[in-house]
Design a protein around this motif. Sequence first.
Motif, PDB file in Angstrom:
ATOM      1  N   LEU A 163       0.843  -1.201   0.000  1.00 33.87           N
ATOM      2  CA  LEU A 163       0.000   0.000   0.000  1.00 33.87           C
ATOM      3  C   LEU A 163       0.876   1.247   0.000  1.00 33.87           C
ATOM      4  O   LEU A 163       0.566   2.239  -0.673  1.00 33.87           O
ATOM      5  CB  LEU A 163      -0.917   0.001   1.222  1.00 33.87           C
ATOM      6  N   GLY A 164       1.980   1.186   0.743  1.00 33.58           N
ATOM      7  CA  GLY A 164       2.914   2.310   0.762  1.00 33.58           C
ATOM      8  C   GLY A 164       3.521   2.562  -0.608  1.00 33.58           C
ATOM      9  O   GLY A 164       3.591   3.706  -1.068  1.00 33.58           O
ATOM     10  N   TYR A 165       3.951   1.492  -1.260  1.00 33.45           N
ATOM     11  CA  TYR A 165       4.521   1.617  -2.607  1.00 33.45           C
ATOM     12  C   TYR A 165       3.480   2.187  -3.572  1.00 33.45           C
ATOM     13  O   TYR A 165       3.776   3.076  -4.385  1.00 33.45           O
ATOM     14  CB  TYR A 165       4.986   0.251  -3.114  1.00 33.45           C
ATOM     15  N   THR A 166       2.267   1.660  -3.492  1.00 31.90           N
ATOM     16  CA  THR A 166       1.209   2.092  -4.401  1.00 31.90           C
ATOM     17  C   THR A 166       0.840   3.564  -4.180  1.00 31.90           C
ATOM     18  O   THR A 166       0.679   4.329  -5.131  1.00 31.90           O
ATOM     19  CB  THR A 166      -0.047   1.220  -4.213  1.00 31.90           C
ATOM     20  N   SER A 167       0.701   3.949  -2.909  1.00 27.98           N
ATOM     21  CA  SER A 167       0.336   5.323  -2.581  1.00 27.98           C
ATOM     22  C   SER A 167       1.409   6.301  -3.042  1.00 27.98           C
ATOM     23  O   SER A 167       1.098   7.374  -3.583  1.00 27.98           O
ATOM     24  CB  SER A 167       0.112   5.473  -1.075  1.00 27.98           C
ATOM     25  N   LEU A 168       2.665   5.945  -2.814  1.00 31.02           N
ATOM     26  CA  LEU A 168       3.770   6.808  -3.232  1.00 31.02           C
ATOM     27  C   LEU A 168       3.769   6.976  -4.746  1.00 31.02           C
ATOM     28  O   LEU A 168       3.932   8.090  -5.268  1.00 31.02           O
ATOM     29  CB  LEU A 168       5.100   6.228  -2.761  1.00 31.02           C
ATOM     30  N   ALA A 169       3.574   5.858  -5.442  1.00 33.51           N
ATOM     31  CA  ALA A 169       3.535   5.915  -6.907  1.00 33.51           C
ATOM     32  C   ALA A 169       2.345   6.737  -7.387  1.00 33.51           C
ATOM     33  O   ALA A 169       2.441   7.481  -8.359  1.00 33.51           O
ATOM     34  CB  ALA A 169       3.460   4.500  -7.483  1.00 33.51           C
TER      35      ALA A 169
END
Length: 205
Positions: A163-169
Amino acid sequence: MDIHVWLAYLVTAVVFSLAPGSGTVNSISNGLSYGTRKSLAAIAGLQIGLSIHIILVGAGIGALVAQSALAFSIIKWVGAAYLVWLGIQKWRDRGSLSTASTDDSLSGLTLMKNAVLINLTNPKSIVFLVALFPQFIDPTQNQVTQLLVLGVTTVVIDAMVMLGYTSLASQMGRFIRSEKVMSKINKVFGSMFVGCGALLATAKA
């Protein structure tokens, strides 16, 4: 399970999830193309695939896959081919972010199915879990309970990291509107998917 043992596993699970892999590439790619909300389905799919691996390990089938060259090879080549196919599709995608984010042709269910297959066809994940779990399990205590604790911890941590990776992207995607830029980004992630497939093809049990 003792709290200090669980904390040690918690740190290990975080490192395992943060390590770049096909799931990470999938999360970042979806975040850029579809935003966080629609990508939640893909994150759920990754966890479904991971949960199946955890269940297999708990049932003892994981050890069989880890020791069987034939089973490992079949899963390895299916997974490698699927990742390469995804990479080619991503490479050919020339749509801008605004087009991709409003494109209903790729539903949340499709994103979920793709993500399930990405994690499910990665034998290195199940071999890693086979090697990891015994280090944190006390044979004198209830093994089912311990496996449940380790499994839930693994899924929750991985979901949070993805979720962190997705949100940052997704946040980065707000500054990317050019079709030309998105085409280049898609080629980068397409190449990364192909690279993950190539690494998976060279994996050994």
